[in-house]
Write a protein that holds these residues in place. Sequence first.
Motif, PDB file in Angstrom:
ATOM      1  N   LEU A  60       0.887  -1.219  -0.080  1.00  0.00           N
ATOM      2  CA  LEU A  60       0.067  -0.111  -0.099  1.00  0.00           C
ATOM      3  C   LEU A  60       0.790   1.351   0.008  1.00  0.00           C
ATOM      4  CD1 LEU A  60      -2.817   1.270   0.263  1.00  0.00           C
ATOM      5  CD2 LEU A  60      -2.695   1.094   2.658  1.00  0.00           C
ATOM      6  N   HIS A  61       1.975   1.130   0.730  1.00  0.00           N
ATOM      7  CA  HIS A  61       2.787   2.553   0.971  1.00  0.00           C
ATOM      8  C   HIS A  61       3.509   2.636  -0.574  1.00  0.00           C
ATOM      9  CE1 HIS A  61       3.498   3.282   5.182  1.00  0.00           C
ATOM     10  NE2 HIS A  61       2.099   2.615   5.250  1.00  0.00           N
ATOM     11  N   GLN A  62       3.954   1.587  -1.150  1.00  0.00           N
ATOM     12  CA  GLN A  62       4.671   1.764  -2.328  1.00  0.00           C
ATOM     13  C   GLN A  62       3.506   2.295  -3.459  1.00  0.00           C
ATOM     14  OE1 GLN A  62       6.185  -2.054  -4.086  1.00  0.00           O
ATOM     15  NE2 GLN A  62       6.800  -1.221  -5.930  1.00  0.00           N
ATOM     16  N   TYR A  63       2.247   1.613  -3.377  1.00  0.00           N
ATOM     17  CA  TYR A  63       1.340   2.460  -4.489  1.00  0.00           C
ATOM     18  C   TYR A  63       1.060   3.911  -4.181  1.00  0.00           C
ATOM     19  CZ  TYR A  63      -3.147   2.666  -6.764  1.00  0.00           C
ATOM     20  OH  TYR A  63      -4.198   3.406  -7.325  1.00  0.00           O
ATOM     21  N   ARG A  65       3.062   5.910  -3.018  1.00  0.00           N
ATOM     22  CA  ARG A  65       4.561   6.859  -3.364  1.00  0.00           C
ATOM     23  C   ARG A  65       4.819   7.026  -4.528  1.00  0.00           C
ATOM     24  NH1 ARG A  65       6.617   4.312   1.691  1.00  0.00           N
ATOM     25  NH2 ARG A  65       7.771   2.614   0.192  1.00  0.00           N
ATOM     26  N   THR A  66       4.291   5.979  -5.694  1.00  0.00           N
ATOM     27  CA  THR A  66       5.136   5.451  -6.875  1.00  0.00           C
ATOM     28  C   THR A  66       4.269   6.623  -7.932  1.00  0.00           C
ATOM     29  OG1 THR A  66       5.590   4.125  -8.475  1.00  0.00           O
ATOM     30  CG2 THR A  66       3.455   3.798  -7.420  1.00  0.00           C
ATOM     31  N   ASN A  67       4.811   7.105  -8.934  1.00  0.00           N
ATOM     32  CA  ASN A  67       4.360   7.893 -10.126  1.00  0.00           C
ATOM     33  C   ASN A  67       4.651   7.139 -11.430  1.00  0.00           C
ATOM     34  OD1 ASN A  67       3.106   9.981  -8.362  1.00  0.00           O
ATOM     35  ND2 ASN A  67       5.127  10.689  -8.041  1.00  0.00           N
ATOM     36  N   ASP A  68       5.413   6.105 -11.317  1.00  0.00           N
ATOM     37  CA  ASP A  68       5.617   5.345 -12.621  1.00  0.00           C
ATOM     38  C   ASP A  68       4.465   4.379 -12.823  1.00  0.00           C
ATOM     39  OD1 ASP A  68       7.652   4.020 -14.588  1.00  0.00           O
ATOM     40  OD2 ASP A  68       6.755   2.536 -13.612  1.00  0.00           O
ATOM     41  N   LEU A  69       3.769   4.479 -14.029  1.00  0.00           N
ATOM     42  CA  LEU A  69       2.689   3.849 -14.371  1.00  0.00           C
ATOM     43  C   LEU A  69       2.861   2.333 -14.232  1.00  0.00           C
ATOM     44  CD1 LEU A  69      -0.151   3.856 -15.651  1.00  0.00           C
ATOM     45  CD2 LEU A  69       0.964   3.720 -17.795  1.00  0.00           C
ATOM     46  N   LEU A  70       3.894   1.704 -14.801  1.00  0.00           N
ATOM     47  CA  LEU A  70       3.755   0.132 -14.606  1.00  0.00           C
ATOM     48  C   LEU A  70       4.027  -0.111 -13.220  1.00  0.00           C
ATOM     49  CD1 LEU A  70       6.440  -0.686 -17.426  1.00  0.00           C
ATOM     50  CD2 LEU A  70       4.100  -0.762 -17.477  1.00  0.00           C
ATOM     51  N   ASP A  71       4.815   0.434 -12.119  1.00  0.00           N
ATOM     52  CA  ASP A  71       4.740   0.250 -10.882  1.00  0.00           C
ATOM     53  C   ASP A  71       3.566   0.409 -10.281  1.00  0.00           C
ATOM     54  OD1 ASP A  71       8.093   1.384 -10.396  1.00  0.00           O
ATOM     55  OD2 ASP A  71       7.514  -0.487 -10.998  1.00  0.00           O
ATOM     56  N   LYS A  72       2.923   1.490 -10.642  1.00  0.00           N
ATOM     57  CA  LYS A  72       1.400   1.664 -10.137  1.00  0.00           C
ATOM     58  C   LYS A  72       0.445   0.612 -10.372  1.00  0.00           C
ATOM     59  CE  LYS A  72       0.055   6.046 -10.623  1.00  0.00           C
ATOM     60  NZ  LYS A  72      -0.438   7.140 -11.318  1.00  0.00           N
ATOM     61  N   ASP A  74       1.239  -2.527 -11.171  1.00  0.00           N
ATOM     62  CA  ASP A  74       1.758  -3.794 -10.307  1.00  0.00           C
ATOM     63  C   ASP A  74       1.410  -3.631  -8.859  1.00  0.00           C
ATOM     64  OD1 ASP A  74       4.264  -5.216  -8.970  1.00  0.00           O
ATOM     65  OD2 ASP A  74       3.166  -6.277 -10.285  1.00  0.00           O
ATOM     66  N   ALA A  75       1.411  -2.548  -8.349  1.00  0.00           N
ATOM     67  CA  ALA A  75       0.981  -2.222  -6.961  1.00  0.00           C
ATOM     68  C   ALA A  75      -0.140  -2.375  -6.664  1.00  0.00           C
ATOM     69  CB  ALA A  75       1.705  -0.988  -6.334  1.00  0.00           C
ATOM     70  N   PHE A  76      -1.228  -1.688  -7.707  1.00  0.00           N
ATOM     71  CA  PHE A  76      -2.570  -1.661  -7.408  1.00  0.00           C
ATOM     72  C   PHE A  76      -3.179  -2.922  -7.506  1.00  0.00           C
ATOM     73  CE2 PHE A  76      -6.715  -0.109  -7.786  1.00  0.00           C
ATOM     74  CZ  PHE A  76      -7.500  -0.926  -8.630  1.00  0.00           C
ATOM     75  N   LYS A  77      -2.702  -3.859  -8.308  1.00  0.00           N
ATOM     76  CA  LYS A  77      -3.129  -5.321  -8.080  1.00  0.00           C
ATOM     77  C   LYS A  77      -2.980  -5.884  -6.648  1.00  0.00           C
ATOM     78  CE  LYS A  77      -2.438  -6.068 -13.295  1.00  0.00           C
ATOM     79  NZ  LYS A  77      -1.853  -6.994 -14.131  1.00  0.00           N
ATOM     80  N   ARG A  78      -1.840  -5.624  -6.526  1.00  0.00           N
ATOM     81  CA  ARG A  78      -1.482  -6.497  -4.961  1.00  0.00           C
ATOM     82  C   ARG A  78      -2.318  -5.777  -3.634  1.00  0.00           C
ATOM     83  NH1 ARG A  78       3.741  -5.784  -6.830  1.00  0.00           N
ATOM     84  NH2 ARG A  78       4.145  -4.277  -5.355  1.00  0.00           N
ATOM     85  N   VAL A  79      -2.467  -4.482  -3.947  1.00  0.00           N
ATOM     86  CA  VAL A  79      -3.461  -3.887  -2.934  1.00  0.00           C
ATOM     87  C   VAL A  79      -4.948  -4.269  -3.131  1.00  0.00           C
ATOM     88  CG1 VAL A  79      -4.183  -1.551  -2.074  1.00  0.00           C
ATOM     89  CG2 VAL A  79      -1.719  -1.953  -2.554  1.00  0.00           C
ATOM     90  N   ILE A  98      -9.033   3.407  -0.322  1.00  0.00           N
ATOM     91  CA  ILE A  98      -7.937   4.304  -0.103  1.00  0.00           C
ATOM     92  C   ILE A  98      -7.831   5.700  -1.208  1.00  0.00           C
ATOM     93  CG2 ILE A  98      -5.629   3.890  -0.224  1.00  0.00           C
ATOM     94  CD1 ILE A  98      -6.715   2.196   1.804  1.00  0.00           C
ATOM     95  N   VAL A  99      -7.421   6.697  -0.372  1.00  0.00           N
ATOM     96  CA  VAL A  99      -7.449   7.976  -1.175  1.00  0.00           C
ATOM     97  C   VAL A  99      -6.028   8.435  -0.915  1.00  0.00           C
ATOM     98  CG1 VAL A  99      -8.312  10.201  -1.349  1.00  0.00           C
ATOM     99  CG2 VAL A  99      -9.981   8.512  -0.852  1.00  0.00           C
ATOM    100  N   GLY A 100      -5.288   8.318  -2.150  1.00  0.00           N
ATOM    101  CA  GLY A 100      -4.127   8.927  -1.832  1.00  0.00           C
ATOM    102  C   GLY A 100      -3.653  10.179  -2.147  1.00  0.00           C
ATOM    103  N   GLU A 101      -2.673  11.038  -1.614  1.00  0.00           N
ATOM    104  CA  GLU A 101      -2.392  12.298  -1.856  1.00  0.00           C
ATOM    105  C   GLU A 101      -1.759  12.295  -3.061  1.00  0.00           C
ATOM    106  OE1 GLU A 101      -3.101  14.218   2.053  1.00  0.00           O
ATOM    107  OE2 GLU A 101      -3.038  14.731   0.027  1.00  0.00           O
ATOM    108  N   ASN A 102      -1.016  11.649  -3.812  1.00  0.00           N
ATOM    109  CA  ASN A 102      -0.671  11.513  -5.238  1.00  0.00           C
ATOM    110  C   ASN A 102      -1.492  11.199  -6.310  1.00  0.00           C
ATOM    111  OD1 ASN A 102      -1.092   8.921  -4.718  1.00  0.00           O
ATOM    112  ND2 ASN A 102       1.222   8.077  -5.443  1.00  0.00           N
ATOM    113  N   GLY A 103      -2.897  11.099  -5.740  1.00  0.00           N
ATOM    114  CA  GLY A 103      -4.078  10.854  -6.965  1.00  0.00           C
ATOM    115  C   GLY A 103      -4.353   9.572  -6.984  1.00  0.00           C
ATOM    116  N   ASN A 104      -3.361   8.413  -6.427  1.00  0.00           N
ATOM    117  CA  ASN A 104      -3.681   6.925  -6.339  1.00  0.00           C
ATOM    118  C   ASN A 104      -4.811   6.603  -5.720  1.00  0.00           C
ATOM    119  OD1 ASN A 104      -1.628   7.184  -8.409  1.00  0.00           O
ATOM    120  ND2 ASN A 104      -0.145   6.070  -7.109  1.00  0.00           N
ATOM    121  N   ASN A 105      -5.957   6.096  -6.189  1.00  0.00           N
ATOM    122  CA  ASN A 105      -7.057   5.425  -5.308  1.00  0.00           C
ATOM    123  C   ASN A 105      -7.169   4.065  -5.393  1.00  0.00           C
ATOM    124  OD1 ASN A 105      -7.338   8.281  -4.444  1.00  0.00           O
ATOM    125  ND2 ASN A 105      -8.599   8.693  -6.386  1.00  0.00           N
ATOM    126  N   VAL A 106      -7.881   3.476  -4.530  1.00  0.00           N
ATOM    127  CA  VAL A 106      -8.310   1.966  -4.563  1.00  0.00           C
ATOM    128  C   VAL A 106      -9.730   1.942  -4.056  1.00  0.00           C
ATOM    129  CG1 VAL A 106      -7.898  -0.164  -3.631  1.00  0.00           C
ATOM    130  CG2 VAL A 106      -6.119   1.403  -4.107  1.00  0.00           C
TER     131      VAL A 106
END
Length: 579
Positions: A60-63, A65-72, A74-79, A98-106
């Motif tokens: 969850l922390h990796q998702y 923190r990351t801004n890279d599309l591929l990493d995002k 991959d991390a989204f699937k696990r989360v 999950i509402v992320g400060e970097n715009g990544n949500n789940v």
Amino acid sequence: MFVTVVVSVMFVTYLQSQKMIYQKNQAYSIELLDKITQYIQSQIDNIDGLIINTSYDEDLHQYLRTNDLLDKIDAFKRVDTYITTISQLENGIVDMTIVGENGNNVNLMFEKQKKSAVLETVEEMKKNHALQLKPYYAGFKAIVDNDIKHRYFVIGSRISNIFPSSTLGYMVVILDLESLFPKFNTMLANGFGNFYVLDRNGTVASSNDERMIGQRMDLEAVADKQDRYVVQSMELRDLQGKIVNVYSKKDLFRGLEKVKVVYLWIMAVCIPVLLVLLLIISRNILEPMKSFMRFIQVQKVKNIYHDQKRIRLVGYYEIMVMADKFNSMLDEIDQLTDEVVESKTRIMSLGLLKKQAELAFLKQQVNPHFLYNMLESLKGMAGETGALEIREMIVALGKMLRYSIKGHDEVKLGEELDIAKAYLKLQQFRFEDRFDVHVDFPEALLNNRVFKMVLQPILENAITHGLESRMEKGNLWLGARATSEGDIVISIKDDGLGIPNEQLTLIQAELAAGDEFLARLHHHDNDHLGIVNVHNRLRSAYGDPYGLKISSEPNAGTEVELLLPQRTEDTYVESAARR
């Protein structure tokens, strides 16, 4: 002076009785408040542990923190897999977002009102800078979904990076009210008055008064009516709310009104006669009243060396009526005390059984996902090698494992029948088709609701004790029919060795044991525990005459019949709503 003494004694007796009832009820109310508070606090501790563990998940922390599309991705699937697993395994969780400060949500849902509730909670957490480790209990929320009004409790948590310290995002959990608060109508069957659980905003989140749930409660307005109501409350620190008990003084002292009326009649009828015949009746009034007062003092100080538990007065009829009424009141108080002790003892016993069941459950939870994955792998290997029969057995075993762990306690009869067939397929494979299975279930009965795993213990007994030791090939019949009274009879019959008459008598005695089955279950002194457990489970849920009936003849087979009420999907939903 004599009349004044009589009136004074009656007045003091009434006040003492009123005070005794008030003190007893106050102590009982405080005990109930403490019991409810402990229950809610235990639920809060479980929820806090789940939320805190999730907020510190490495994926969850990796998702967040990351801004890279591929990493995002991959991390989204696990989360997403992790959150989905928690939501399925933990009862009461409606949604996790999950509402992320970097715009990544789940799981930021599309339902307008749910999304609004999530975003409002996030804004409240942003304004409250003091929040760090403890979850934020936002409070009660009423959400309309598909024209149906649902009641939820919303909890939030800040997701923080440890080093360097920063906020990565926020997690919002929407809970069903029953997962956090007790069922007041069952837990407080002997309670007095109404109980209200208030959230941080003063809104009633749970109560035995259904009309007040979701309404804001003004405690100051209730406190202003202390001449009519008794109000007691306890703080719920983690919830930042309160639990309040409100009951009417009129209802509390309703039993004393009859005593009061008797007193008035005694004074109205007897005073003129007493004034005329004072010397004649002095021994019939003064002495009994002295005894009565002594008894009250003994009861007040609780003198353990005094053998007299009830007052017995010899005198005029009115005095004896007063003593009987007072004894009746003491009987009611003793009965209430016995009920409290009995209830507490039973709760402690059930709590012990619950802990034992939780321990047994934890011992059996050997990573269900690992077992599922292994069974899927074995199924694929069996298919590749052409071992189709083994593949079918693996499919049946996986189906039973998944069915026994997940889902509700009640299922459709058709689903229970499918699992029973899977179990019988495994047993036929194990015993190399030493018995044939005959199934006859009318299609019209398959939508009725039954308890999960109600057939498997009976089938296991039929195979283990009836067919396993039979030398020739046997038969097992599994069928159901509807009765003229609107009930269902499920029959499980075998042509195995049967049950000796002496043992059959013992089993039937176990079925008639009632509540004593808890002690038998604890000591494990019953070889047919599965049958007895199914019977008591049905009897506890539906009452008499529902349950289990067994008949058998040596060397001729055994038949077990289960009597259940017909409960379709509509009646099940209505019953669940009442609960």
